[in-house]
Design an enzyme around this catalytic site. Sequence first.
Site, PDB file in Angstrom:
ATOM      1  NE  ARG A  89      41.058  32.944  39.292  1.00  0.00           N
ATOM      2  CZ  ARG A  89      41.433  32.173  40.321  1.00  0.00           C
ATOM      3  NH1 ARG A  89      40.613  31.218  40.747  1.00  0.00           N
ATOM      4  NH2 ARG A  89      42.587  32.359  40.922  1.00  0.00           N
ATOM      5  CB  CYS A  90      35.975  27.282  36.769  1.00  0.00           C
ATOM      6  SG  CYS A  90      35.134  28.187  38.066  1.00  0.00           S
TER       7      CYS A  90
END
Length: 406
Positions: free
Chosen positions: A397-398
């Site tokens: 996600r980052c």
Amino acid sequence: MPIDVRSETGRLKKVMLHRPGKELEHFVPDEMMRLLFDDIPYLAAAQKEHDRFAEILRENGAQVCYLEDLAAEALRAVPEIKKPFIERFIEEGEGPAIRRSERLRDYLMGIEDERALILKMMMGVSQRELGPGYSGSLVAQVRGEESFLLDPIPNLYFTRDPWAAIGEGVSIHHMFSATRRRETIFGELVLKYHPDFAGKVPVYYERKTPYSIEGGDIFNLSGSVIAVGISQRTSPEAIEQLAKNIFADEKAKIRTVVALDIPSKRAFMHLDTVFTQVDSDKFTVHPAILENLAIYELTPGSGREELRVEQVGRTLDEELEEVLGLSGVKLINCGGEDRIAAEREQWNDGSNTLCLAPGKVVVYERNGITNRALRENGVEVIEMPSSELSRGRGGPRCMSMALERE
């Protein structure tokens, strides 16, 4: 519409990445802490892992675009902004960059290919590159010709943080650490000058706003609700300002901001390091945040600049049920029921999943216990290699900035 993100789980249609580049080879152990790294990744392996990540996204129907390409296209579309863009970048480089600003400007202006220019700005500029007139200076002789006038920006492959999609709009962030603040210049360039975005996207937060906020703390729970983590890197002042700006937009459908106050420490730097959504009613969570988690709801007040703020007495699962209108929510523990595994796998981003579609996520392969727990709860798990990328303390996600979800 160029940006449309109203959930964390709708099928991912378009996403922005940054492929790690030479910036990962332009810092040494003594500079790791300042540049927010605990180790130095091996670039060639990190690029292979990142390429596999992009391949997984494409295999699952997402259009993948790259920050470096979008920024270069913005410069090509509006060539007259090249000089002021470079000058601002140097000014925000501060320190040695200011002392060499004229020579740095000439050097960067001399790079004609826009993509090559963007990549050079990302990887940094050393004393040696400016030629013998500067390599012979006192600064160069004391600090060495390889010292950087413009620091590399190695955290850029975490594209989630500098700006975030919120419905059809964005927030452009004031990053917590000085070493990351120039990252947002590239996003601002794209949003203001790229033909696909210019004049088409409402901005709910500006990078020069004085309170820190980062994209890893922002979640689109639904078309009307976002969650924002109060964390090491996102302040309550920033959340209040973001909420006011969103509520002031008559076209915005978001009417509730849920603020989750998590422990302020590096291991839990963002909300998405301890909590992500994996299906419409399922979330993965690091159990260490649950016992003392404070939850607040921000809604519009009676006036344009007023907020109604209420601390709610519900648990995390109860709050999610309430704001999402669900009869039940499943929280899946990072590390399963093993406390040691939970701490170890959370450190390696076991809680940081990226939803490709409802109930389908991409994760780091190294977090086997968490991945098994997800599968046991009916989540389809796609594993990606992560030996090098994980050294930067960020997961799938980052590393992804969703631009459009179904």
